[in-house]
Design a protein around this motif. Structure first.
Motif, mmCIF file in Angstrom:
data_model
loop_
_atom_site.group_PDB
_atom_site.id
_atom_site.type_symbol
_atom_site.label_atom_id
_atom_site.label_comp_id
_atom_site.label_asym_id
_atom_site.label_seq_id
_atom_site.Cartn_x
_atom_site.Cartn_y
_atom_site.Cartn_z
ATOM 1 N N LEU A 252 84.703 -66.743 76.630
ATOM 2 C CA LEU A 252 84.088 -66.536 76.198
ATOM 3 C C LEU A 252 83.374 -65.164 77.339
ATOM 4 O O LEU A 252 83.355 -65.021 78.560
ATOM 5 C CB LEU A 252 82.954 -67.302 76.213
ATOM 6 N N ASP A 253 83.372 -64.224 76.706
ATOM 7 C CA ASP A 253 82.502 -62.156 76.810
ATOM 8 C C ASP A 253 81.862 -61.983 76.585
ATOM 9 O O ASP A 253 81.423 -61.800 75.564
ATOM 10 C CB ASP A 253 84.091 -61.889 77.501
ATOM 11 N N ALA B 82 81.291 -59.592 67.625
ATOM 12 C CA ALA B 82 82.556 -59.822 68.609
ATOM 13 C C ALA B 82 83.962 -60.342 67.796
ATOM 14 O O ALA B 82 83.925 -59.915 66.852
ATOM 15 C CB ALA B 82 81.745 -61.498 69.064
ATOM 16 N N VAL B 83 84.576 -59.722 68.836
ATOM 17 C CA VAL B 83 86.162 -59.749 68.685
ATOM 18 C C VAL B 83 87.063 -60.886 69.338
ATOM 19 O O VAL B 83 86.267 -61.405 69.999
ATOM 20 C CB VAL B 83 87.067 -58.325 69.006
ATOM 21 N N ASN B 84 88.171 -60.574 69.193
ATOM 22 C CA ASN B 84 89.107 -62.566 69.633
ATOM 23 C C ASN B 84 88.787 -61.825 71.415
ATOM 24 O O ASN B 84 89.099 -60.390 70.993
ATOM 25 C CB ASN B 84 90.147 -63.149 68.779
ATOM 26 N N HIS B 85 89.355 -63.046 71.852
ATOM 27 C CA HIS B 85 88.920 -62.797 73.683
ATOM 28 C C HIS B 85 89.523 -64.237 73.824
ATOM 29 O O HIS B 85 89.507 -65.698 73.357
ATOM 30 C CB HIS B 85 87.978 -62.521 74.353
ATOM 31 N N ARG C 208 84.121 -69.024 72.267
ATOM 32 C CA ARG C 208 85.047 -67.834 72.480
ATOM 33 C C ARG C 208 85.184 -66.947 71.670
ATOM 34 O O ARG C 208 84.479 -66.818 71.136
ATOM 35 C CB ARG C 208 86.380 -68.418 72.201
ATOM 36 N N GLY C 209 85.763 -65.360 72.595
ATOM 37 C CA GLY C 209 85.442 -64.131 72.291
ATOM 38 C C GLY C 209 84.390 -63.092 72.775
ATOM 39 O O GLY C 209 84.188 -64.067 74.514
ATOM 40 N N LEU D 135 71.291 -69.181 75.118
ATOM 41 C CA LEU D 135 71.223 -69.396 73.545
ATOM 42 C C LEU D 135 72.189 -68.973 72.971
ATOM 43 O O LEU D 135 73.250 -69.810 71.590
ATOM 44 C CB LEU D 135 70.390 -68.335 72.903
ATOM 45 N N ILE D 136 73.600 -67.996 72.919
ATOM 46 C CA ILE D 136 74.685 -67.636 72.937
ATOM 47 C C ILE D 136 75.634 -68.940 73.074
ATOM 48 O O ILE D 136 76.480 -69.203 72.286
ATOM 49 C CB ILE D 136 75.066 -66.224 73.598
ATOM 50 N N ASN D 137 76.131 -69.354 74.630
ATOM 51 C CA ASN D 137 76.569 -70.227 74.992
ATOM 52 C C ASN D 137 76.627 -71.305 73.852
ATOM 53 O O ASN D 137 77.943 -72.625 73.973
ATOM 54 C CB ASN D 137 76.133 -70.125 76.848
ATOM 55 N N ALA D 138 75.692 -71.844 73.339
ATOM 56 C CA ALA D 138 75.421 -72.858 72.947
ATOM 57 C C ALA D 138 75.920 -73.148 71.338
ATOM 58 O O ALA D 138 75.622 -74.033 70.793
ATOM 59 C CB ALA D 138 73.731 -73.173 72.852
ATOM 60 N N GLN D 139 75.887 -71.869 70.592
ATOM 61 C CA GLN D 139 76.343 -71.562 69.368
ATOM 62 C C GLN D 139 78.053 -70.845 69.484
ATOM 63 O O GLN D 139 78.705 -70.883 68.458
ATOM 64 C CB GLN D 139 75.349 -70.476 69.384
ATOM 65 N N VAL D 140 78.865 -70.542 71.003
ATOM 66 C CA VAL D 140 79.744 -69.590 70.245
ATOM 67 C C VAL D 140 80.216 -70.741 71.822
ATOM 68 O O VAL D 140 79.932 -70.670 73.154
ATOM 69 C CB VAL D 140 79.695 -68.302 70.948
#
Length: 290
Positions: free
Chosen positions: A32-33, A26-29, A59-60, A52-57
């Motif tokens: 959330l993309d 991941a890089v900055n954004h 932005r980015g 699963l990813i949405n629950a942990q992240v």
């Protein structure tokens, strides 16, 4: 805890006759993309992976890459093979070899690795889904740990810059009344030298107007408030704070610019420049905070 938006993690494991490898980077954004780079048979699992990813992240710009390698089975009779497709591949291979003499024959391994030759059963799909989700959870745990380590470094960097800014503002608050008085005394002396007779009341009125324009007490107070709010956001770690910190950097820069525009002494200019340098250093790091 602050989390950086940049990070990398991977994990691999064997599930059934498949070797699965998952990479998450991941890089900055601004938002959330999530982008998936997976084989076609995993497309129907993207929704569960995304949850699963949405629950942990928060932005980015994330890239989730899943690679699957079919391992040779100990008993080929148990393999669910699409014999029609195998026959088509054999015929096609013969046709191509007649046209291009240097091409070799397809091996059994070549045929078995061709997409669609081994037909996935319901049981296979369950094993595959379980394997992908299990590995993704492992990757996300490692990913969160790496982002936290970088976030800790970012926190130390930002708090250090906020301390330096607080010192500059405190020094200006203590020094400015004397700077203002010195400037007024110099201006009055020059004015009296230039004009033989000066109406005292008119002179007083002009100085009142000047003080209203030159007074930076309001700017210094707002700088103190913004610095305190930025420190609170960094230290309390309540969710995603990157966007709020970015907004505060804009407000801090605005007040520093105003302080510079009202400068009546070199000390004011130096304070404004010092604050803007620190704010710019913070802004570069804030862009990387979730």
């Amino acid at each position: 805890m602050l989390y950086s938006m940049t990070g990398y993690a991977n994990a691999s494991g064997q599930f059934g006759n498949r070797q699965i490898n998952i990479e998450l980077r991941a890089v900055n954004h601004r938002y959330l993309d999530i982008q998936f780079k997976v084989v076609e048979e995993l497309r129907r699992f993207e929704g569960q992976m995304r949850e699963l990813i949405n629950a942990q992240v928060a932005r980015g710009k994330l890239e989730c890459r899943v690679q699957i390698k079919q391992l040779p089975s100990q008993n080929t009779e148990d393999l669910p093979i699409d014999h029609k497709l195998v026959k088509q591949l054999a015929v096609f291979n013969q046709q191509i070899r007649r046209q291009y003499k240097d091409l070799g024959k397809l091996t059994v391994a070549d045929i078995l690795h061709f997409p669609g030759v081994i037909v996935a059963t319901t049981e296979d799909e369950e094993v595959l889904l379980n394997g992908v989700l299990t590995l993704l959870k492992q990757v996300l745990t490692e990913f969160k740990t790496t982002r936290a380590r970088e976030g800790e470094k970012l926190q130390q960097h930002l708090l250090s810059r906020l301390d330096d800014m607080s010192d500059i503002v405190a020094a200006m608050q203590q020094l400015f009344p004397q700077l203002l008085q010195d400037y007024m005394n110099k201006a009055e002396t020059r004015l009296r030298e230039a004009v033989a007779q000066v109406d005292a009341e008119r002179l007083k009125q002009e100085f009142v107007l000047f003080m209203q324009k030159a007074d930076v007490d309001e700017e210094l107070n707002r700088l103190t408030t913004h610095i305190a709010e930025a420190r609170r956001l960094i230290e309390e770690h309540r969710g995603s704070v990157g966007k709020r910190l970015d907004f505060l950097m804009q407000e801090l820069n605005r007040e520093a610019n105003t302080l510079g525009s009202k400068a009546i002494a070199i000390e004011c200019t130096q304070a404004s420049v010092g604050l803007k340098v620190l704010i710019e250093q913070m802004r570069e790091q804030v862009q990387n905070i979730e």
